[in-house]
Motif scaffolding. Structure first.
Motif, PDB file in Angstrom:
ATOM      1  N   LEU A 147      24.328  26.912  48.446  1.00 20.08           N
ATOM      2  CA  LEU A 147      23.871  26.596  47.160  1.00 20.08           C
ATOM      3  C   LEU A 147      23.539  27.702  46.331  1.00 20.08           C
ATOM      4  CD1 LEU A 147      22.479  23.870  46.188  1.00 20.08           C
ATOM      5  CD2 LEU A 147      20.376  24.756  46.824  1.00 20.08           C
ATOM      6  N   ALA A 148      23.362  28.910  46.576  1.00 17.61           N
ATOM      7  CA  ALA A 148      23.123  30.025  45.623  1.00 17.61           C
ATOM      8  C   ALA A 148      24.491  30.596  45.080  1.00 17.61           C
ATOM      9  CB  ALA A 148      22.570  31.097  46.263  1.00 17.61           C
ATOM     10  N   SER A 149      25.587  30.354  45.893  1.00 17.35           N
ATOM     11  CA  SER A 149      26.688  30.862  45.580  1.00 17.35           C
ATOM     12  C   SER A 149      27.315  29.596  44.404  1.00 17.35           C
ATOM     13  CB  SER A 149      27.796  31.045  46.640  1.00 17.35           C
ATOM     14  OG  SER A 149      27.110  32.131  47.393  1.00 17.35           O
ATOM     15  N   ILE A 150      27.364  28.593  45.026  1.00 17.82           N
ATOM     16  CA  ILE A 150      27.825  27.200  44.257  1.00 17.82           C
ATOM     17  C   ILE A 150      27.049  27.493  42.774  1.00 17.82           C
ATOM     18  CG2 ILE A 150      27.637  24.821  44.179  1.00 17.82           C
ATOM     19  CD1 ILE A 150      28.017  24.660  47.305  1.00 17.82           C
ATOM     20  N   VAL A 151      25.903  27.438  42.685  1.00 20.18           N
ATOM     21  CA  VAL A 151      25.162  27.459  41.482  1.00 20.18           C
ATOM     22  C   VAL A 151      25.648  28.672  40.569  1.00 20.18           C
ATOM     23  CG1 VAL A 151      23.139  27.642  40.025  1.00 20.18           C
ATOM     24  CG2 VAL A 151      23.236  26.265  42.054  1.00 20.18           C
ATOM     25  N   ALA A 152      25.787  29.692  41.000  1.00 12.64           N
ATOM     26  CA  ALA A 152      26.297  31.055  40.455  1.00 12.64           C
ATOM     27  C   ALA A 152      27.618  30.626  40.172  1.00 12.64           C
ATOM     28  CB  ALA A 152      26.226  32.219  41.049  1.00 12.64           C
ATOM     29  N   ASP A 153      28.681  30.266  40.867  1.00 11.18           N
ATOM     30  CA  ASP A 153      30.027  29.980  40.444  1.00 11.18           C
ATOM     31  C   ASP A 153      30.260  28.962  39.413  1.00 11.18           C
ATOM     32  OD1 ASP A 153      30.845  31.742  42.471  1.00 11.18           O
ATOM     33  OD2 ASP A 153      31.333  30.290  43.717  1.00 11.18           O
ATOM     34  N   LEU A 154      29.422  27.940  39.492  1.00 10.26           N
ATOM     35  CA  LEU A 154      29.603  26.779  38.316  1.00 10.26           C
ATOM     36  C   LEU A 154      29.081  27.251  37.159  1.00 10.26           C
ATOM     37  CD1 LEU A 154      28.171  23.718  40.531  1.00 10.26           C
ATOM     38  CD2 LEU A 154      30.656  24.484  39.766  1.00 10.26           C
ATOM     39  N   LEU A 155      27.969  28.127  37.293  1.00  7.33           N
ATOM     40  CA  LEU A 155      27.264  28.900  35.779  1.00  7.33           C
ATOM     41  C   LEU A 155      28.440  29.577  35.300  1.00  7.33           C
ATOM     42  CD1 LEU A 155      23.437  29.623  36.496  1.00  7.33           C
ATOM     43  CD2 LEU A 155      24.645  27.997  34.869  1.00  7.33           C
ATOM     44  N   GLN A 156      29.056  30.490  36.125  1.00  7.66           N
ATOM     45  CA  GLN A 156      30.109  31.303  35.487  1.00  7.66           C
ATOM     46  C   GLN A 156      31.244  30.808  34.878  1.00  7.66           C
ATOM     47  OE1 GLN A 156      30.607  35.157  37.515  1.00  7.66           O
ATOM     48  NE2 GLN A 156      32.867  34.792  37.706  1.00  7.66           N
ATOM     49  N   LEU A 157      31.719  29.807  35.577  1.00  6.53           N
ATOM     50  CA  LEU A 157      32.667  28.821  35.254  1.00  6.53           C
ATOM     51  C   LEU A 157      32.639  28.006  34.028  1.00  6.53           C
ATOM     52  CD1 LEU A 157      33.935  26.853  38.583  1.00  6.53           C
ATOM     53  CD2 LEU A 157      35.163  28.733  37.345  1.00  6.53           C
ATOM     54  N   ALA A 158      31.298  27.648  33.646  1.00  9.99           N
ATOM     55  CA  ALA A 158      30.925  26.896  32.545  1.00  9.99           C
ATOM     56  C   ALA A 158      30.844  27.900  31.425  1.00  9.99           C
ATOM     57  CB  ALA A 158      29.473  26.275  32.596  1.00  9.99           C
ATOM     58  N   THR A 159      30.431  29.239  31.683  1.00  7.72           N
ATOM     59  CA  THR A 159      30.311  30.291  30.589  1.00  7.72           C
ATOM     60  C   THR A 159      31.727  30.692  30.378  1.00  7.72           C
ATOM     61  OG1 THR A 159      28.145  30.903  31.732  1.00  7.72           O
ATOM     62  CG2 THR A 159      29.309  32.618  30.190  1.00  7.72           C
ATOM     63  N   ILE A 160      32.547  30.990  31.389  1.00  9.85           N
ATOM     64  CA  ILE A 160      33.954  31.262  30.966  1.00  9.85           C
ATOM     65  C   ILE A 160      34.788  30.186  30.166  1.00  9.85           C
ATOM     66  CG2 ILE A 160      35.999  31.710  31.953  1.00  9.85           C
ATOM     67  CD1 ILE A 160      34.772  33.143  34.435  1.00  9.85           C
ATOM     68  N   LEU A 161      34.645  29.118  30.595  1.00  7.71           N
ATOM     69  CA  LEU A 161      35.151  27.961  30.054  1.00  7.71           C
ATOM     70  C   LEU A 161      34.739  28.022  28.171  1.00  7.71           C
ATOM     71  CD1 LEU A 161      37.394  25.889  30.823  1.00  7.71           C
ATOM     72  CD2 LEU A 161      35.321  24.297  31.297  1.00  7.71           C
ATOM     73  N   GLY A 162      33.495  27.934  28.224  1.00  5.48           N
ATOM     74  CA  GLY A 162      32.586  28.059  26.823  1.00  5.48           C
ATOM     75  C   GLY A 162      33.284  29.091  25.881  1.00  5.48           C
ATOM     76  N   VAL A 163      33.371  30.381  26.527  1.00  6.44           N
ATOM     77  CA  VAL A 163      33.934  31.577  25.731  1.00  6.44           C
ATOM     78  C   VAL A 163      35.160  31.310  25.587  1.00  6.44           C
ATOM     79  CG1 VAL A 163      34.275  33.996  25.950  1.00  6.44           C
ATOM     80  CG2 VAL A 163      32.158  33.039  26.883  1.00  6.44           C
ATOM     81  N   MET A 164      36.270  30.778  26.495  1.00  5.96           N
ATOM     82  CA  MET A 164      37.692  30.719  26.321  1.00  5.96           C
ATOM     83  C   MET A 164      37.905  29.910  25.152  1.00  5.96           C
ATOM     84  SD  MET A 164      38.989  30.619  30.296  1.00  5.96           S
ATOM     85  CE  MET A 164      40.633  30.419  30.022  1.00  5.96           C
ATOM     86  N   PHE A 165      37.318  28.767  25.227  1.00  3.98           N
ATOM     87  CA  PHE A 165      37.405  27.658  24.026  1.00  3.98           C
ATOM     88  C   PHE A 165      36.936  27.953  22.796  1.00  3.98           C
ATOM     89  CE2 PHE A 165      37.976  24.095  27.327  1.00  3.98           C
ATOM     90  CZ  PHE A 165      39.012  23.433  26.513  1.00  3.98           C
ATOM     91  N   TYR A 166      36.090  28.974  22.671  1.00  6.11           N
ATOM     92  CA  TYR A 166      35.483  29.508  21.450  1.00  6.11           C
ATOM     93  C   TYR A 166      36.477  30.588  20.981  1.00  6.11           C
ATOM     94  CZ  TYR A 166      32.848  32.758  18.440  1.00  6.11           C
ATOM     95  OH  TYR A 166      32.337  33.421  17.474  1.00  6.11           O
ATOM     96  N   ILE A 167      37.192  31.401  21.693  1.00  4.39           N
ATOM     97  CA  ILE A 167      38.265  32.435  21.498  1.00  4.39           C
ATOM     98  C   ILE A 167      39.337  31.649  20.821  1.00  4.39           C
ATOM     99  CG2 ILE A 167      39.787  34.341  21.938  1.00  4.39           C
ATOM    100  CD1 ILE A 167      37.578  34.891  24.111  1.00  4.39           C
TER     101      ILE A 167
END
Length: 589
Positions: A147-167
């Motif tokens: 659970l902890a790793s899944i939540v961390a991975d999903l949060l990181q994926l969401a953050t990366i995706l947001g930054v990539m679309f922003y750039i």
């Protein structure tokens, strides 16, 4: 259908997850800190490529050495901080997992020891060991790797995706062009690996059961010269274990290269489009470098997420098994609250019927009375129901019909711990734990002093042999008392009965495994032990019960005769026949 769903596991079974999280309440502060670290890690990871992009576009392109130095120092500081956060996240997640399973294991074991013996009769030992050890251990992975790793991975994926679309949204689409195929292959892998994991667990269970059973019964294997046959059977089970494990390895060996190829194709498309865009000055060099870093960071958790979900799923399945055991109240022995101020030890059975399973009665309409301080013996052929009387007196099992009274009070109204503290048993098959002689006698009851142990040992004539052992009372008897003789183990059980100073003493074939010399040694001790106590004796050797106040003769679950030795001999009934048969066998021997 419900059972099938339970076996396969429901990944997001909110009911089970909610129960798991109830065990986190004592560690609420640590859990909230873990959540904070998860969010912080999801921000710090994607921040590094963003800083590199800014450094390249601003300070490298502008030839600003001082600014470049400051950004490098900032990046190094960020790397150090992220490393510390990752360390704390991993450690606290594992610490939480181990703390929770410690609490669950304690609760599960304390629950198990309250079950009726009937439950253990029908439940394999291996199953209960698996629930207490393997299944509980799997739960720790729900927090540390699931659970902890899944939540961390999903949060990181969401953050990366947001930054990539922003750039740059165009670079983002090229970067993620292979994502649908990767997600599809991940789903297929997840389903295949789930199936193979179930096969592996089944194979492991079979292997463990075979090894445990044959090590326990190794003397039978060797006596009947069956080593080769059992070895061939073991090889077959071991081969099945190997095949099931190799199947899971096969799925990994296929999935991982496929995932790497897809990630590489995505990176290649990004570099091809991005390099052209840089040359046409449509995209900055910093953007391209940042995207290359982001695409690597993005695909890594995607590749791992199938493993994460399977870890979580196995944890849910294990949780379901454990909670079913914890929710089992039918097999708990209900305890009353009566504690007598003066326990005398009078026992009365009134029309008692008892069956271990359904209507197959082993005791049929049993009625008798044992006065406080009386010495009463039960005799009869094997299977007559003698030992069953002892089992229901101790409430290891509850009767089906009738009433059992102790000092005129219904047995079921007594506080169970209090009742059993007033009854001591010496059994034919003595069980000793792999521990010191002291702990096998006291069962870790600190209120029993060494002086009391030595006094009881002196009484049964066991002091000399204990003193000769290395360490005396500290001597470890090993598993099931393997380093002691049968007679010595029996003597230890007599000491154990004496130090608890019971009002009712039960001897169930207690001297059947002892040689004549040792039996003679402890007969006087038995008489002292019985003095002033209600004594119930079960014996095949009628010579040991001649002086009993009352002898109850049983056959096929029924009482056939009752009386003193001389009276029963004079009747010429079943008891007289048993006595004659034993006397004849003694002469022939």
């Amino acid at each position: 259908m419900k059972d099938k769903k339970t076996i396969s596991g429901n990944l997001f079974d909110l009911k089970i997850l909610n129960r798991l999280f109830q065990y986190l309440k004592p560690y609420k502060g640590s859990f909230l800190f873990l959540v904070f670290l998860t969010v912080l890690s999801a921000i710090l990871g994607p921040a590094k490529p963003l800083i590199i992009k800014y450094t390249l576009d601003t300070y490298v392109q502008g030839s600003d050495a001082i600014g470049l130095r400051n950004m490098v120092l900032l990046l190094l500081g960020l790397l150090a901080l992220h490393s510390v956060v990752e360390y704390l996240h991993t450690y606290i997640a594992s610490w939480l997992g181990q703390s929770v399973i410690k609490d669950i294991r304690i609760k599960l074991f304390s629950h198990l020891v309250r079950f009726r013996l009937k439950f253990f009769d029908r439940t394999p030992i291996g199953t209960l060991v698996t629930r207490n050890v393997s299944d509980v251990e799997t739960l720790s992975n729900v927090f540390s790797e699931g659970l902890a790793s899944i939540v961390a991975d999903l949060l990181q994926l969401a953050t990366i995706l947001g930054v990539m679309f922003y750039i740059n949204w165009k670079l983002t689409l090229y970067s993620l062009s292979m994502l649908p195929l990767l997600l599809l292959s991940t789903y297929i892998f997840k389903e295949k690996i789930k199936s193979s994991f179930n096969e592996v667990r089944t194979a492991v269970a079979r292997l463990n059961a075979f090894v445990q059973e044959h090590i326990t019964g190794m003397n039978i294997v060797q006596i009947f010269n069956s080593e080769e046959r059992e070895f061939e059977k073991f090889k077959k089970i071991n081969e099945e274990h190997k095949v099931s494990n190799l199947k899971s390895v096969l799925y990994y060996s296929i999935y991982m290269p496929v995932a790497e190829i897809m990630a590489a194709i995505g990176t290649g498309l990004l570099i091809w489009y991005g390099a052209n865009a840089v040359m046409k000055e449509m995209v900055s060099l910093g953007d391209l470098v940042a995207f290359i870093l982001y695409i690597s960071m993005f695909f890594r958790p995607i590749r791992m997420i199938a493993d994460r979900f399977n870890t979580l799923q196995m944890g849910i399945v294990s949780s379901d098994r454990i909670f079913k055991l914890l929710d089992n109240d039918e097999d708990i022995i209900p305890s009353g609250n009566h504690k007598a101020q003066s326990f005398k030890g009078e026992v009365k059975f009134e029309n008692v019927w008892f069956a271990y399973s359904e209507e197959d009665y082993v005791l049929k309409d049993i009625s008798f009375n044992v006065n406080a301080g009386e010495k009463v013996a039960f005799v009869g052929a094997t299977g007559a129901g003698k030992s069953s009387i002892i089992s229901i007196l101790n409430r290891f099992y509850d009767i089906n019909k009738g009433t059992i009274l102790v000092d005129g009070i219904d047995l079921k109204t007594y506080d169970l711990d209090y009742l059993r503290s007033q009854i001591s048993m010496v059994l034919q098959d003595v069980f000793l734990f792999s521990d010191s002689i002291r702990n096998n006698i006291t069962l870790r009851n600190d209120s029993i002093s060494d002086a009391k142990i030595w006094e009881a040992a002196e009484l049964v004539g066991a002091r000399n042999f204990i003193e000769r052992l290395p360490g005396g009372l500290d001597y470890n008897v090993q598993e099931r008392g393997a380093t002691l003789s049968v007679g010595q183990r029996q003597l230890i059980s007599f000491i154990r009965a004496m130090v608890y100073d019971p009002k009712i003493i039960v001897l169930d074939e207690a001297t059947s495994s002892i040689d004549s010399e040792t039996e003679e040694l402890i007969q006087k001790a038995i008489e002292k032990l019985m003095l002033g106590r209600t004594s119930i004796i079960i014996a095949h050797r009628l010579s040991t019960i001649r002086n009993s106040d009352k002898i109850i003769v049983m056959d096929k679950g029924e009482i056939k005769e009752t009386g003193k030795h001389e009276e029963l001999i004079a009747k010429g009934g079943l008891y007289a026949q048993l006595n004659k048969l034993q006397y004849k066998n003694l002469l022939e021997a």
